[in-house]
Design an enzyme around this catalytic site. Structure first.
Site, PDB file in Angstrom:
ATOM      1  NE  ARG A  49      -3.942 -19.179 -54.752  1.00  0.00           N
ATOM      2  CZ  ARG A  49      -4.641 -19.801 -55.628  1.00  0.00           C
ATOM      3  NH1 ARG A  49      -4.747 -21.042 -56.139  1.00  0.00           N
ATOM      4  NH2 ARG A  49      -5.061 -18.901 -56.768  1.00  0.00           N
ATOM      5  N   GLY A  50      -7.331 -18.442 -53.468  1.00  0.00           N
ATOM      6  CA  GLY A  50      -8.370 -18.319 -54.554  1.00  0.00           C
ATOM      7  C   GLY A  50      -9.638 -17.910 -54.160  1.00  0.00           C
ATOM      8  CB  ALA A  51     -11.567 -15.008 -55.075  1.00  0.00           C
ATOM      9  NE  ARG A  86      -5.727 -14.035 -48.601  1.00  0.00           N
ATOM     10  CZ  ARG A  86      -5.231 -14.351 -49.873  1.00  0.00           C
ATOM     11  NH1 ARG A  86      -5.475 -15.667 -50.356  1.00  0.00           N
ATOM     12  NH2 ARG A  86      -4.493 -13.658 -50.416  1.00  0.00           N
ATOM     13  CD  GLN A 187      -0.100 -17.010 -55.375  1.00  0.00           C
ATOM     14  OE1 GLN A 187       0.883 -16.687 -55.942  1.00  0.00           O
ATOM     15  NE2 GLN A 187      -0.650 -16.481 -54.555  1.00  0.00           N
ATOM     16  CG  ASP A 228      -8.909 -11.960 -55.739  1.00  0.00           C
ATOM     17  OD1 ASP A 228      -8.014 -12.006 -56.613  1.00  0.00           O
ATOM     18  OD2 ASP A 228      -8.619 -12.915 -54.534  1.00  0.00           O
ATOM     19  CG  ASN A 238      -6.471 -11.106 -60.397  1.00  0.00           C
ATOM     20  OD1 ASN A 238      -7.066 -11.883 -59.796  1.00  0.00           O
ATOM     21  ND2 ASN A 238      -5.568 -11.440 -61.379  1.00  0.00           N
ATOM     22  CE  LYS A 239      -1.902 -13.256 -55.445  1.00  0.00           C
ATOM     23  NZ  LYS A 239      -2.167 -12.897 -53.864  1.00  0.00           N
TER      24      LYS A 239
HETATM   25  O1  MRU Z   1      -3.806 -14.765 -52.973  1.00  0.00           O
HETATM   26  P1  MRU Z   1      -4.541 -15.682 -53.860  1.00  0.00           P
HETATM   27  O2  MRU Z   1      -3.674 -16.914 -54.251  1.00  0.00           O
HETATM   28  O3  MRU Z   1      -5.698 -16.217 -53.269  1.00  0.00           O
HETATM   29  O4  MRU Z   1      -4.854 -14.948 -55.042  1.00  0.00           O
HETATM   30  C1  MRU Z   1      -5.770 -15.337 -55.909  1.00  0.00           C
HETATM   31  C2  MRU Z   1      -6.010 -14.644 -57.177  1.00  0.00           C
HETATM   32  O5  MRU Z   1      -5.486 -13.424 -57.211  1.00  0.00           O
HETATM   33  C3  MRU Z   1      -6.898 -15.307 -58.375  1.00  0.00           C
HETATM   34  O6  MRU Z   1      -6.512 -14.735 -59.495  1.00  0.00           O
HETATM   35  C4  MRU Z   1      -8.266 -14.645 -58.054  1.00  0.00           C
HETATM   36  O7  MRU Z   1      -8.448 -15.261 -56.758  1.00  0.00           O
HETATM   37  C5  MRU Z   1      -9.186 -15.474 -59.041  1.00  0.00           C
HETATM   38  S1  MRU Z   1      -9.187 -16.986 -59.003  1.00  0.00           S
HETATM   39  C6  MRU Z   1     -10.370 -17.976 -59.374  1.00  0.00           C
END
Ligand code: MRU
Length: 340
Positions: A49-51, A86, A187, A228, A238-239
């Site tokens: 996970r994480g963009a 995603r 997270q 994201d 973002n999240k």
């Molecule tokens: O659903 P996730 O855990 O993949 O979401 C991640 C986020 O929202 C982060 O803030 C975003 O990807 C930036 S990470 C460098």
């Protein structure tokens, strides 16, 4: 492919390996990934996970398949399938577009491998530049609030917003971080707390709904979050819960910074309204799953709304910290995001 090693993703001894982020912080389990179906499942379940990391993990898998002798058509299908996992994090689309271009080369296998290596190494450099620029915004004794996980686990480098915090803490040992636990998948509580502890940066974990009273009490000096996808007008996804923080920060006059690499920009989206928002399973809200199994607390028939991300409008943002510079509302209003 050459050896590539990051905190949660590596290509070593001819294998693509990913650290299971769902099991952290209590178990450090690495998965050896050899197929599109396996990588798709790892991404969908947020083990990967994480963009930026999603795009890089998918890229290394495609490169691995190229090395295994998969045909152009098979690689093209793999790219399409991985890209569909995603919908919000545009870094994935950016990586897949770069691999699609490489696939047009005569020696497509070599071109795909080289491009995947380049994407990985570029991400490390992007993280360093963001962290260095963003750290200049931090002052001694700052109390910084952050949301979700944007650290080394989420990228190939030191991270985005958490990378800024990492570099700032090397300059100001007395900063302190408020960590939003980040419901529903925690997270912040699981991953950001884990990373800050490893980096020995003082932090305090809070439930997301505690941020308002902390701000009212004057205990938050700045907010740094990741993204994201950033639209041409500066709105960003973002999240889920990020928008809440931006509204609260505006009310309490607290600087609110978004930190992201240029690979998170999508100038094809005129505004945040065009960013597709991923909807996720009801079970993430009605209970929690982990290595211990599943614990359900809501009634089984409970109706659930579970968007993984929300959109923060540009007017609530103090500055955009990209790897190319720190941009302020007047820059963004003048269209700078279309030119970086
Ligand atoms: O659903 P996730 O855990 O993949 O979401 C991640 C986020 O929202 C982060 O803030 C975003 O990807 C930036 S990470 C460098």
């Amino acid at each position: 492919m050459k050896e590539l090693v990051a905190r949660s993703l590596k290509y070593q001894a001819g294998r693509v390996q990913v650290l299971d982020q769902y099991l952290l912080p209590h178990e450090e389990t690495w998965h050896h990934c050899t197929s599109v179906a396996q990588m798709t499942s790892l991404i969908l379940t947020l083990k990967v996970r994480g963009a930026p990391l999603i795009g890089l993990a998918a890229s290394l898998l495609v490169a691995y398949l190229a090395e295994q002798g998969h045909s152009k058509t098979q690689l093209s299908e793999a790219i399409d399938e991985l890209e569909a996992t995603r919908p919000t994090a545009v870094n994935l689309m950016h990586c897949m577009a770069r691999l699609r271009t490489a696939l047009q080369q005569q020696d497509f296998a070599l071109a795909v491998v080289t491009e995947a290596e380049r994407l990985f190494e570029e991400d490390c450099a992007l993280c360093d530049r963001m962290a260095t620029l963003g750290a200049q915004l931090v002052e001694p004794s700052d109390n910084i609030l952050t949301h979700c996980n944007t650290g080394a686990l989420a990228t190939a480098g030191v991270g985005t917003a958490l990378g800024v915090i990492h570099h700032a803490a090397r300059q100001h040992a007395d900063i302190h971080i408020w960590v939003d636990e980040t419901r529903p998948l925690l997270q912040g509580g699981r991953l950001t707390a884990y990373e800050l502890a490893r980096w020995q940066i003082p932090y305090t974990l809070i439930c997301d709904n505690m941020a308002a009273s902390l701000m009212a009490a004057g205990k938050v000096d700045k907010i740094f979050v990741g993204a994201d996808r950033i639209a041409a007008n500066g709105d960003f996804a973002n999240k889920v819960g990020t928008y809440n923080l931006a509204v609260l920060a505006h009310y309490h006059k607290i600087p609110f910074y978004v930190v992201a690499p240029v690979t998170t920009l999508d100038i094809g989206c005129a505004s945040g309204a065009e960013i597709p928002i991923e909807q996720r399973a009801e079970s993430e809200v009605t209970g929690v799953s982990g290595s211990f199994g599943h614990c359900q607390w809501a009634p089984v028939q409970a109706q659930v709304y579970n968007p993984a991300f929300d959109v923060t409008p540009a007017e609530l943002i103090t500055a955009w910290v990209l790897d190319t510079g720190v941009y302020y509302p007047q820059d963004v209003a003048a269209g700078v995001l279309g030119t970086v």
